[in-house]
Design a protein around this motif. Structure first.
Motif, PDB file in Angstrom:
ATOM      1  N   PRO A  58      52.098  61.050 -11.874  1.00  0.00           N
ATOM      2  CA  PRO A  58      51.518  61.425 -10.583  1.00  0.00           C
ATOM      3  C   PRO A  58      52.618  61.683  -9.549  1.00  0.00           C
ATOM      4  N   HIS A  59      52.401  62.659  -8.700  1.00  0.00           N
ATOM      5  CA  HIS A  59      53.319  62.961  -7.589  1.00  0.00           C
ATOM      6  C   HIS A  59      54.770  63.023  -8.086  1.00  0.00           C
ATOM      7  N   ASP A  60      54.983  63.850  -9.087  1.00  0.00           N
ATOM      8  CA  ASP A  60      56.310  63.941  -9.715  1.00  0.00           C
ATOM      9  C   ASP A  60      57.354  64.442  -8.720  1.00  0.00           C
ATOM     10  N   LEU A  61      58.528  63.804  -8.743  1.00  0.00           N
ATOM     11  CA  LEU A  61      59.642  64.192  -7.880  1.00  0.00           C
ATOM     12  C   LEU A  61      60.809  64.783  -8.659  1.00  0.00           C
ATOM     13  N   LEU A  62      60.720  64.818  -9.993  1.00  0.00           N
ATOM     14  CA  LEU A  62      61.915  65.044 -10.805  1.00  0.00           C
ATOM     15  C   LEU A  62      61.799  66.218 -11.778  1.00  0.00           C
ATOM     16  N   ASP A  63      60.828  67.111 -11.601  1.00  0.00           N
ATOM     17  CA  ASP A  63      60.655  68.233 -12.528  1.00  0.00           C
ATOM     18  C   ASP A  63      60.363  67.726 -13.935  1.00  0.00           C
ATOM     19  N   LEU A  64      59.523  66.701 -14.027  1.00  0.00           N
ATOM     20  CA  LEU A  64      59.194  66.116 -15.323  1.00  0.00           C
ATOM     21  C   LEU A  64      57.809  66.594 -15.760  1.00  0.00           C
ATOM     22  N   ASP A  65      57.788  67.760 -16.377  1.00  0.00           N
ATOM     23  CA  ASP A  65      56.542  68.325 -16.893  1.00  0.00           C
ATOM     24  C   ASP A  65      55.968  67.448 -18.015  1.00  0.00           C
TER      25      ASP A  65
END
Length: 676
Positions: free
Chosen positions: A324-331
Motif C-alpha cells: 500500500p502507498h508504495d514509495l519505492l517503485d516496488l511493483d
C-alpha cells in the motif's frame, strides 16, 4: 491436406459470416470496477454472446507449442508436452540463429517468444513483429513499425490473428497470421503520457491489454496523473468493449496521481475469471513537491497489487495489495500463477503473485485470503514507512525483487530474484549514488506451493532477468551474463548451461524439443564465479539474436537476411546544440563513446569559456544519449552505430553528464565534465 492455420482461418470466416462482428459491452460504472466504452450503464449480470471460441484454437490445437506469453492461460510457464528432461540435456545444441537489429532502451529484445504450429512469433524493441519458421529459422514475414518500447512487450496469437502493442504511440494492432498484413489498429493510450509495454492476452473473443503511465519518448514516466488502464478489445474489430482503471480513479487526486498499469498479461481460471498484477503508483520518483508521496494519500488502490475480476461483470472479486502507498517503485507486476494444491487434506485453488516488492504470495483464488507470504532475496530499509530526508540504501531496489515471471509444476512454485540497491530519500533519488547493473546478483528458488516453505535456493552471480521456464524435471532461467542455466527441479543442482553472445533480458520459451532464447542486451560480467558454460556456437560477436537450442539439433548458420528481413534504417536523432547526425564525427576536440551501460571515458576535461566540440558515438546495442542540463546540452537519442556531436562552452567547474534513457543513469551511465 489443410494446415492448422487453414482450419483456423476457415473457422474465423464462418463465424464472422454467421454471427457478424459482436462487440461485448459489459461491466458497471464506478471507481475500481469495469467500465463500458459507451454512455449507458451495461447490465453487470449479463454475459455477452460469444462470437468466437472461448479459448482460441491456436492455444489448444498444437501439442508441444508455447502459445501464450506464460505458456498457458494459468501462467504456469510449464512446458507440459516438452521432450526435454535431465536425461537429454547433453544433446541440446544450436539448431539455428535469427539476427535481430533493432535498438531499444534495454537492448534489442525483451519479449517472450510465442510458438504456434510451425511458426515462432516475436516482437523487437522497435515494435517490429516477426514470423519465423520453427524448424529452419527462416523468415516467413516481418511487419515493421519502428515504434520504440521500454519492454517487456511481445505478441499474442488467436482467432487467425497476431496481436501486439505499439508502445510509444499507445496503439494495439492485429495482423493476419499468415501474411503479417494489418487487419485493424486501435489507439488506447494517450502519448506521451501513456504507452503500452506488455504482451496482450487473447481469451473469449477479446484482447486484454493495458496502458502504463509513460512512454520512451515522453518527458516523464509515472508522473503528472497519467494512469494505467486495462482495456478489453473485440478480437475481430479492435473496438473497446470495457476497461478497468488500475488506480481507482487516481486515488481521489487524478490531476496529480496515478501510475499502475500492467507489465505482464493476465491469467484466467476455468470459469474465465481474470487475474493480473499491477505496477506502482505515481508520482514516482518522489519529488520535493510531493515528499513521501503526500500528494497521493491512502493505500493507492489497486497499485502494487494482485487483482481478480469477475468473468461476467468485470467487477472486482478481490484484491491483495502487497505494498500500500508504495514509495519505492516496488511493483507487484508479474502474471499470477493459478494452481490447485492440497492444504489440510483439501484441494484448494490458489493464485500466486510476485513482483519487485521481493515477495511471493499465495492467496485463495476464490476469496483473495492470504495463505502464505514469502520474502525472497535481500531486504533492507524497504519497510512500508516514510523515508528520511537523506537518501538511504534500499534493497531489493527498483530493479530488484522478483523482476520476471514465476512458474509452477507438481506442487512447486519456482521463482528468481534480483538484489540491486537503490538510493532514495523522502524527495527523490540520491544524485550522487545510483544502481549499477553490473553489481546485480540474484538467484532461483523452489517453494512448496501448499505452505510457502523453501525447498531449495541457489544464488546466481548475475542480473537474473530470464524468469523461469519448466520442462519436466528441469527448471531454466537466464541473465545478463548471457548464460541459460538448467537446474534439477527437485534439488536445485545445476545440470546444464549454455552461453549466448549477448545478455538475456527476456523470458525463455520451450516448445517440445526446443528452447527459444532471445538475447539482445549488453552482456554484464558475473559478480563472482559460476560453472563454465558450454561454448556458444560460432556467430558474429555481439549480434542480437533469437536462438533455437534443440535436442540433437546440429548447429546451423544464421539465415542470411534478405531485403525483407532487414530492419528499417534508423532515423537521425533530434539534437539540441548538436548535429545528431550519423557517420564519422568531424572536427571533434574530445570524443566520448556511449557503451552498454557506461560512458568511455567517464571523465573529460575541456578549456573554460571556449567552444569545444564533443564527439559522440553509440558503440552499444541499446539507445543512448548525452545530457548536461546545467549547460542546456541534450544530444537527442542515438541508435546503435550512430554518431554526432555537441558543442560545449562553459565557465570553470565540474558538471555531470548522463544518459537520460529510463534506467540508464540509475545503472551507472554517468560521467564528469571538468572545465578548467
Amino acid at each position: 491436406m489443410p494446415t492448422v492455420f487453414d482450419v483456423r482461418r476457415a473457422q474465423l470466416l464462418a463465424v464472422v459470416l454467421a454471427l457478424g462482428l459482436i462487440v461485448a459491452g459489459f461491466g458497471a460504472f464506478g471507481h475500481g470496477s469495469a467500465q463500458t466504452s459507451g454512455d449507458e450503464q451495461a447490465d453487470g449480470n449479463a454475459t455477452p454472446e460469444a462470437a468466437l471460441p472461448t479459448i482460441p484454437l491456436e492455444t489448444t490445437v498444437g501439442e508441444g507449442d508455447w502459445p501464450v506469453a506464460q505458456g498457458d492461460l494459468q501462467g504456469t510457464r510449464n512446458a507440459l508436452n516438452s521432450s526435454i528432461d535431465s536425461g537429454n540435456l547433453g544433446d541440446l545444441d544450436v539448431a539455428w540463429r535469427f539476427d535481430l537489429e533493432a535498438a531499444g532502451f534495454f537492448g534489442t529484445v525483451t519479449a517472450n517468444p510465442i510458438v504456434v504450429g510451425d511458426t515462432v512469433f516475436i516482437q523487437d524493441m522497435q515494435s517490429n513483429v516477426f514470423a519465423i519458421d520453427r524448424w529452419s529459422g527462416l523468415l516467413k514475414w516481418k511487419t515493421e513499425f519502428g515504434i520504440g518500447s521500454i519492454g517487456p512487450n511481445g505478441v499474442a496469437v488467436g482467432y487467425g490473428l497476431v496481436y501486439a502493442g505499439l508502445s510509444d504511440t499507445g496503439e494495439v494492432v492485429a495482423l493476419d497470421i499468415a501474411t503479417g498484413t494489418e487487419v485493424w489498429r486501435q489507439r488506447i493510450g494517450s502519448p506521451p503520457g501513456e504507452g503500452i509495454d506488455m504482451a496482450p492476452m487473447v481469451y473469449d473473443g477479446m484482447v486484454y491489454i493495458s496502458t502504463v503511465p509513460g512512454t520512451g519518448v515522453g518527458p516523464t514516466f509515472y508522473q503528472n496523473g497519467d494512469r494505467g488502464v486495462l482495456y478489453v478489445l473485440d478480437a475481430l474489430t479492435g473496438e473497446v468493449a470495457w476497461w478497468f482503471d488500475t488506480t481507482d480513479g487516481g486515488f481521489g487526486v487524478p490531476r496529480l496521481a496515478g501510475g499502475g498499469g500492467l507489465w505482464y498479461p493476465p491469467s484466467f481460471d476455468d470459469d474465465g475469471n481474470i487475474y493480473f498484477g499491477v505496477g506502482n503508483p505515481s508520482p514516482w520518483p518522489l519529488t520535493e513537491d510531493c515528499p513521501n508521496a503526500e500528494c497521493r494519500p491512502g493505500d493507492n488502490l489497486y497499485t502494487s497489487a494482485m487483482v481478480s475480476l469477475d468473468a461476467h461483470s468485470g467487477a472486482v472479486r478481490w484484491y491483495y495489495q502487497d505494498r500500500p502507498h508504495d514509495l519505492l517503485d516496488l511493483d507487484f507486476q508479474n502474471t499470477p500463477v493459478l494452481a490447485t494444491v492440497t492444504i489440510d487434506g483439501a484441494d484448494t485453488e490458489i493464485a500466486v503473485g510476485s513482483g519487485k516488492t521481493g515477495n511471493v504470495v499465495a492467496v485463495d483464488a476464490n476469496s483473495g485470503e492470504v495463505i502464505w507470504s514469502l520474502p525472497v532475496g535481500k531486504h533492507q530499509n524497504d519497510e512500508n514507512a516514510p523515508l528520511p530526508d537523506d537518501p538511504i540504501e534500499i534493497f531489493p531496489g527498483a530493479y530488484g525483487g522478483v523482476e520476471t515471471p514465476i512458474g509452477f509444476a507438481n506442487g512447486v512454485v519456482f521463482a528468481t530474484w534480483v538484489d540491486l540497491a537503490q538510493y532514495q530519500g523522502a524527495t527523490g533519488p540520491d544524485p550522487d549514488r545510483s544502481a549499477n547493473f553490473a553489481d546485480a546478483e540474484g538467484g532461483i528458488l523452489a517453494i512448496n506451493a501448499a505452505d510457502g516453505s523453501v525447498i531449495w535456493e541457489v544464488p546466481l552471480p548475475t542480473f537474473v532477468l530470464g524468469g523461469v521456464t519448466i520442462a519436466n524435471d528441469v527448471v531454466f532461467t537466464a541473465g545478463l551474463d548471457g548464460l541459460v542455466r538448467g537446474f534439477d527441479a527437485a534439488t536445485g543442482d545445476e545440470l546444464w548451461s549454455w552461453e549466448a553472445d549477448l545478455g538475456i533480458n527476456a523470458p525463455l520459451a520451450i516448445a517440445d524439443d526446443t528452447i527459444f532464447v532471445a538475447a539482445g542486451f549488453v552482456k554484464m560480467p558475473q559478480v563472482g564465479a559460476t560453472p563454465a558454460a558450454t561454448p556458444a556456437a560460432a556467430a558474429d560477436p555481439g549480434t542480437p539474436q533469437l536462438v533455437a537450442i534443440r535436442v540433437g539439433g546440429a548447429s546451423a548458420a544464421t539465415p542470411v537476411p534478405s531485403e525483407a528481413t532487414a530492419a528499417p534504417e534508423a532515423s537521425s536523432p533530434e539534437a539540441v546544440n548538436g548535429n545528431g547526425g550519423t557517420g564519422e564525427v568531424e572536427g571533434a576536440d574530445v570524443t566520448v563513446s556511449m557503451i552498454d551501460i557506461a560512458f568511455d571515458p567517464k571523465e573529460i576535461t575541456i578549456p573554460a569559456e571556449t567552444d569545444t566540440v564533443v564527439g559522440l558515438t553509440n558503440d552499444g546495442v541499446a539507445i543512448h544519449n548525452f545530457n548536461i542540463p546545467e549547460l542546456n546540452i541534450a544530444s537527442g537519442d542515438y541508435q546503435a552505430g550512430q554518431s554526432g556531436s555537441v558543442t560545449v562552452n562553459a565557465q570553470a567547474g565540474d558538471y555531470t553528464y548522463f544518459c537520460s534513457i529510463p534506467g540508464h543513469r540509475e545503472a551507472g551511465m554517468v560521467g564528469t565534465l571538468h572545465v578548467e
